[in-house]
Design an enzyme around this catalytic site. Structure first.
Site, mmCIF file in Angstrom:
data_model
loop_
_atom_site.group_PDB
_atom_site.id
_atom_site.type_symbol
_atom_site.label_atom_id
_atom_site.label_comp_id
_atom_site.label_asym_id
_atom_site.label_seq_id
_atom_site.Cartn_x
_atom_site.Cartn_y
_atom_site.Cartn_z
ATOM 1 N N ASP A 1 -3.010 1.358 7.614
ATOM 2 C CA ASP A 1 -2.170 1.077 6.448
ATOM 3 C C ASP A 1 -1.849 -0.406 6.292
ATOM 4 O O ASP A 1 -1.905 -0.955 5.196
ATOM 5 C CB ASP A 1 -0.873 1.880 6.530
ATOM 6 C CG ASP A 1 -1.147 3.372 6.513
ATOM 7 O OD1 ASP A 1 -2.052 3.787 5.756
ATOM 8 O OD2 ASP A 1 -0.480 4.112 7.250
ATOM 9 N N GLU B 1 -1.826 -1.325 -5.234
ATOM 10 C CA GLU B 1 -3.089 -0.653 -5.490
ATOM 11 C C GLU B 1 -2.929 0.245 -6.711
ATOM 12 O O GLU B 1 -1.877 0.845 -6.914
ATOM 13 C CB GLU B 1 -3.440 0.204 -4.267
ATOM 14 C CG GLU B 1 -4.896 0.487 -4.133
ATOM 15 C CD GLU B 1 -5.194 1.147 -2.791
ATOM 16 O OE1 GLU B 1 -6.365 1.380 -2.523
ATOM 17 O OE2 GLU B 1 -4.256 1.440 -2.039
ATOM 18 N N ASP C 1 0.873 -1.179 0.000
ATOM 19 C CA ASP C 1 0.000 0.000 0.000
ATOM 20 C C ASP C 1 0.907 1.225 0.000
ATOM 21 O O ASP C 1 1.797 1.342 0.837
ATOM 22 C CB ASP C 1 -0.883 -0.019 1.254
ATOM 23 C CG ASP C 1 -1.901 1.118 1.252
ATOM 24 O OD1 ASP C 1 -2.382 1.481 0.160
ATOM 25 O OD2 ASP C 1 -2.201 1.639 2.340
#
Ligand SMILES: [Zn+2]
Length: 242
Positions: free
Chosen positions: A213, A131, A37
């Site tokens: 996160d 992502e 991420d």
């Protein structure tokens, strides 16, 4: 073979050489995968809980650059006030080269950081899930530190993409509508959107304490596992469809 010589604003010269290289050999399998991420506070947060820090460097470089640029515009204003052509102002020209050198330094350091990081990921993991960057709402912004970070993010994904192709790894880009920060990675419960300020919460279903996160990067990794996707049986990039 062909060589091109470039002259840069910083006063530096560089030579680029184009040549053919033998094909890359796929790396041996590691049977490991990772979810990444891309973050605001940390550069990246991994599904194994590790965080990659880069902010301090970016912020420091941005500060130095901003200061040098302010000095440059002051010298520009001074030249205008004195009705002088900036091309004849030694001080302005000196500062202009200094700004160019600093910009170059930021770019070189960023490239070095990103190359080392992406190569380490490619060596260690067979499957890397990231992502889609649009999730982060990358808007045109004027804040230097943010601009540097945005450039770093896209460059990071770009490097992962071609290195995955070279070395026979699989890069999975998770669709931007995948609610990676809304799902609990333990039980899958969807708690809904949370303001960015909330860094940690307790899942209302299984009562696990979730770090925003790390939870997101685990979901990014899981998103690849639980969702049927158009897989390329050999290598390369796979786009997920939701
Ligand atoms: Zn839960």
């Amino acid at each position: 073979m062909r060589a091109t010589i470039h002259s840069h604003a910083s006063g530096r010269f560089s030579v680029s050489i184009t040549c053919e290289v033998p094909e890359f050999q796929p790396l041996p399998k590691t049977y490991e995968s990772i979810g990444i991420d891309l973050g605001i506070t940390d550069f990246a947060i991994l599904s194994d809980g590790r965080k990659v820090d880069n902010q301090r460097f970016t912020a420091k470089m941005a500060k130095n650059l901003a200061r040098a640029q302010r000095k440059l515009s002051r010298r520009y204003e001074q030249a205008k006030k004195d009705s002088r052509d900036v091309r004849d102002c030694t001080n302005y020209q000196k500062q202009r080269r200094k700004v160019a050198r600093l910009r170059e330094k930021v770019a070189f350091q960023r490239e070095d950081f990103l190359h080392k990081l992406t190569t380490a990921f490619i060596r260690q993991y067979d499957v890397i899930c990231v992502e889609d960057l649009n999730t982060k709402g990358m808007l045109k912004n004027h804040k230097l530190a943010k601009a540097i970070r945005d450039v770093s993010w896209s460059s990071f994904v770009q490097k992962l993409t071609y290195k995955a192709k070279w070395y026979g790894r699989e890069l999975v880009k998770i669709n931007r509508f995948f609610p990676s920060s809304q799902l609990c990675h333990v039980c899958g419960h969807r708690d809904g959107k949370k303001p960015l300020a909330i860094r940690e919460w307790v899942c209302s279903s299984c009562h696990t304490t979730l770090d925003r996160d790390i939870n997101a990067s685990r979901n990014i990794l899981a998103g690849r596992r639980i969702t049927p996707f158009r897989s390329n049986p050999t290598v390369g990039t796979t786009e997920l469809a939701y």
